[in-house]
Design a protein around this motif. Structure first.
Motif, PDB file in Angstrom:
ATOM      1  N   VAL A  82       0.865  -0.737   0.185  1.00 42.36           N
ATOM      2  CA  VAL A  82       0.067  -0.476   0.042  1.00 42.36           C
ATOM      3  C   VAL A  82       0.741   1.484  -0.134  1.00 42.36           C
ATOM      4  O   VAL A  82       0.699   2.457   0.639  1.00 42.36           O
ATOM      5  N   ARG A 139      -2.782   4.166   4.165  1.00 43.76           N
ATOM      6  CA  ARG A 139      -3.994   2.567   4.340  1.00 43.76           C
ATOM      7  C   ARG A 139      -3.299   3.282   5.964  1.00 43.76           C
ATOM      8  O   ARG A 139      -3.720   2.375   7.071  1.00 43.76           O
ATOM      9  N   GLN A 140      -2.287   2.429   6.387  1.00 44.42           N
ATOM     10  CA  GLN A 140      -1.739   2.559   7.668  1.00 44.42           C
ATOM     11  C   GLN A 140      -1.373   3.951   8.404  1.00 44.42           C
ATOM     12  O   GLN A 140      -0.337   3.937   9.129  1.00 44.42           O
ATOM     13  N   PHE A 177     -10.810  -6.142   3.032  1.00 45.26           N
ATOM     14  CA  PHE A 177      -9.443  -5.271   1.685  1.00 45.26           C
ATOM     15  C   PHE A 177      -9.723  -6.278   0.190  1.00 45.26           C
ATOM     16  O   PHE A 177      -8.177  -6.735   1.063  1.00 45.26           O
ATOM     17  N   GLU A 193      -6.639  -6.046   5.798  1.00 40.60           N
ATOM     18  CA  GLU A 193      -7.722  -4.896   6.232  1.00 40.60           C
ATOM     19  C   GLU A 193      -9.039  -5.539   6.217  1.00 40.60           C
ATOM     20  O   GLU A 193      -9.709  -5.230   4.788  1.00 40.60           O
ATOM     21  N   THR A 199     -12.184   3.590  -0.158  1.00 37.49           N
ATOM     22  CA  THR A 199     -10.402   4.150  -0.756  1.00 37.49           C
ATOM     23  C   THR A 199     -10.758   5.879  -1.095  1.00 37.49           C
ATOM     24  O   THR A 199     -11.512   6.233  -1.013  1.00 37.49           O
ATOM     25  N   GLU A 215      -3.986   3.138  -2.679  1.00 42.80           N
ATOM     26  CA  GLU A 215      -2.867   3.044  -0.638  1.00 42.80           C
ATOM     27  C   GLU A 215      -3.459   4.372  -0.072  1.00 42.80           C
ATOM     28  O   GLU A 215      -3.049   4.339   1.591  1.00 42.80           O
ATOM     29  N   THR A 216      -4.676   4.401  -0.444  1.00 46.71           N
ATOM     30  CA  THR A 216      -4.858   5.618   0.782  1.00 46.71           C
ATOM     31  C   THR A 216      -6.504   5.659   1.330  1.00 46.71           C
ATOM     32  O   THR A 216      -7.168   4.530   0.771  1.00 46.71           O
ATOM     33  N   VAL A 217      -6.858   6.289   2.348  1.00 45.69           N
ATOM     34  CA  VAL A 217      -8.148   6.169   2.686  1.00 45.69           C
ATOM     35  C   VAL A 217      -9.283   7.116   2.635  1.00 45.69           C
ATOM     36  O   VAL A 217      -8.974   8.277   3.102  1.00 45.69           O
TER      37      VAL A 217
END
Length: 711
Positions: A82, A139-140, A177, A193, A199, A215-217
């Protein structure tokens, strides 16, 4: 203090000062090196300031997802599945309160190194802008340096609810995910996840594709995008995310940051921006907010929400690119600025940024000098700011295949790399002759914008509507402040142009240009040119291929010439109404008379500096009071006095320094009196009816603009 033209210099901090010139595809930080904040010494910053730069946007300051392992410094390691590229995207934030460790000489002192960078930049007489990424996080995401009392994003979310205004994220309840990417990415364990979060690019399921912002939330500002009845808003009480993002803005503002470039601002509700910007500016009134927006239909909503500047991408940028590359007629520049004329001072012009292809790339012009006319036009035509992307002024081509980025005509934002032209300019000191010449041209134009009051404060007059013979490959306009006039012609053609540029009567009227012969100086070549305004209404100029002419004229405004040549008498009813409106605003709001008015037959605009935004009731009261005064049929009379016999009720604070000894005073009954040389009606009943067409409020400047017409 004179108003300053804002020139923003975008620096991709990770790349700018990289002293390692290895450039291995997909190279690690150990192999390819990385630029550091400490590279920006006093000397380097003075070099940047000397270009005419007023604001530096340090891109990628806040800690974001990366494949580089800093766990020995207490920084959580990111799973490579990610992370896009070895260096990662600076728009996948992992800790809003931390500084990117890649940029520090001493990782443990990264925060102090940033503070020192801000201090040095201010010492060099420039202001600091950083990114604020409000729509999404990595994401993290996990903050390890958040201030005491701050609760981490998502820490208190109820993950059994797909949407809740108390949650910071959106959840796909009961779903793992499962994007269409390799979740192992070379690791022994896959990235997991559960439940999957939505996303960043508004993808509200658990299955984003490789072209999504996987790679994003997405952050939750109280908008339920999946409501059965359609998108719904839940803004009362204030959503939890609003307060957390305000805390982040206040944190960086307290660190000395002078402005925020707000990433994808249009993906965040304007209600949040109105709320947050007002609160930040209450504490720091001078701080700037710049919005990355692309939908012109929403521009005015973001201005109303408090943004100082908006990207003018789907307008001026696209137009200039089409003129440079596709032969689009230069008359389209007029269309581009007219589309947003009521909010023009809020539009940010640019020809490059990290999202766009480099001018000199094979995908754009292939030659940076071909965009020089666009530079001159965009920098000088209006008061609004202009942005340069570091390397643009050296003709950086962006044709490297760095790794994740690929060869796409852009400088990578995902990889560890060195920008060749910047390395030659600031590290090896071995710029090519072409790079030095282009840099000289950029510095020359940007410093003209800094130095000339006609650019930073003056009026603008587009000449294209009376010059159809040049409307394919040239663009001409005037700028004027006080007695200084700039005449600018940009030649977008690959051949030299010998032109006769017409100056319409309305330009003489609107800009108060005297009908007399003057000597002009070309600010680019230093040569003198005779301009015969006394006998002609045109200017003859020769402009080389892809070059420009900037003629500066000093105008003597002697009394007789003003009285004979001034044509504000063009429409006396509107001009008389201007006097009444000035006095009405003075009496209602205790403000000064307007110094920014455009009075015309069809519709007029006039601005006032007020201590508050007028209510709708107050706006209506202005219109009612104006029509009451008109109906009173007040007499309009004139008197001429010399400077030694100015009546006590007349202020001459705004008269130009070279105004004549004799002044003409215009009196409207006992209601208003002021110096003026235009023509008016004989009594107010001849004005007609005053109709307010609309208003605009600029919170930063406390400027209230009224648009009106006379019927």
């Amino acid at each position: 203090m004179a108003q300053q033209k804002i020139i923003i210099y975008q620096i991709f901090t990770r790349l700018f000062g990289n002293r390692t010139n290895v450039c291995k595809q997909n190279g690690t930080i150990a192999e390819n090196g990385c630029g550091k904040m400490n590279f920006f010494s006093d000397e380097v910053l003075q070099q940047i300031r000397a270009k005419g730069i007023t604001h530096v946007w340090y891109t990628g300051i806040i800690r974001h997802a990366s494949m580089t392992d800093y766990s020995s410094f207490g920084i959580p390691r990111q799973h490579p599945a990610v992370v896009k590229g070895r260096a990662g995207s600076p728009y996948a934030i992992t800790d809003y309160y931390d500084v990117d460790p890649d940029l520090a000489e001493d990782v443990n002192k990264r925060s102090a190194e940033f503070d020192a960078l801000v201090e040095r930049t201010h010492k060099a007489n420039m202001k600091v802008i950083i990114d604020f990424v409000p729509n999404h996080v990595a994401r993290q995401y996990h903050s390890v340096v958040k201030p005491e009392g701050i609760v981490d994003l998502g820490a208190t979310d109820n993950q059994s609810m797909g949407f809740s205004s108390d949650n910071n994220f959106y959840y796909n309840v009961g779903q793992q995910f499962s994007p269409s990417i390799d979740l192992y990415a070379g690791e022994s364990e896959p990235y997991t996840e559960y439940p999957a979060k939505a996303t960043g690019n508004d993808h509200f399921d658990a299955y984003p594709g490789k072209n999504d912002w996987y790679e994003t939330v997405k952050l939750n500002y109280g908008v339920d995008y999946c409501d059965a009845g359609g998108r719904s808003e839940h803004f009362s009480p204030v959503p939890n995310t609003w307060q957390k993002m305000l805390d982040i803005l206040l944190f960086w503002a307290a660190r000395g940051v002078d402005g925020f470039r707000c990433d994808m601002a249009e993906m965040v509700p304007t209600a949040f921006w109105s709320w947050a910007i007002a609160k930040v500016k209450t504490i720091n009134p001078g701080i700037l907010f710049i919005a990355e927006v692309y939908n012109p239909m929403d521009y005015r909503h973001y201005v109303a929400a408090g943004f100082d500047y908006l990207y003018d991408k789907v307008g001026m940028y696209d137009t200039m690119r089409s003129i440079i590359c596709d032969g689009c007629p230069t008359s389209k520049i007029t269309t581009a600025w007219q589309w947003v004329d009521d909010i023009n001072e809020h539009m940010l012009y640019f020809l490059e940024n990290h999202d766009e292809q480099r001018i000199a790339s094979n995908y754009f012009a292939g030659d940076a000098f071909r965009a020089y006319p666009a530079l001159v036009a965009n920098v000088l035509m209006r008061k609004n700011p202009f942005m340069v992307y570091a390397g643009q002024e050296y003709g950086e081509r962006g044709m490297d295949e760095e790794g994740f980025s690929g060869c796409d005509g852009r400088t990578t934002i995902f990889d560890y790399w060195t920008v060749p032209s910047l390395y030659r300019a600031f590290v090896s000191k071995e710029s090519t002759d072409e790079e030095r010449e282009l840099s000289r041209l950029y510095s020359e134009v940007l410093n003209i914008a800094n130095a000339e009051k006609a650019v930073s404060e003056g009026d603008f007059f587009d000449l294209m509507y009376v010059n159809e013979h040049i409307a394919e490959r040239q663009y001409a306009f005037l700028r004027k402040a006080n007695n200084e006039l700039l005449f600018v012609v940009a030649n977008f053609d690959g051949a030299k142009a010998s032109l006769t540029v017409n100056i319409p009567d309305h330009a003489f009227t609107f800009l108060h240009i005297p009908r007399k012969d003057v000597v002009a100086t070309d600010l680019l070549s230093g040569t003198n040119v005779a301009v015969h305004f006394g006998s002609t209404t045109s200017v003859n100029v020769d402009v080389d291929a892809y070059k420009c002419v900037i003629l500066k004229m000093q105008l003597s405004m002697e009394t007789e010439e003003i009285f004979n040549a001034h044509n504000k008498e063009e429409y006396p009813p509107a001009h008389t109404a201007e006097h009444l409106l000035n006095q009405t605003m003075v009496r209602m709001f205790g403000c000064a008379r307007s110094s920014n008015a455009h009075i015309e037959r069809k519709k007029s605009k006039i601005s006032f500096i007020l201590d508050h935004k007028p209510s709708r009731k107050e706006e209506k009261e202005i219109e009612v009071r104006m029509n009451e005064l008109i109906e009173e049929d007040l007499p309009v009379k004139y008197e001429v006095v010399d400077r030694n016999h100015i009546p006590d009720d007349i202020s001459i604070d705004r008269l130009p320094e070279d105004a004549s000894e004799n002044l003409r005073i215009v009196r409207i009954g006992d209601y208003d009196a002021c110096p003026c040389i235009g023509k008016h009606v004989r009594s107010t009943s001849q004005i007609g009816k005053f109709v307010m067409l609309g208003t605009n409020w600029d919170e930063m400047k406390h400027s209230f603009r009224i648009r009106f017409k006379i019927i």
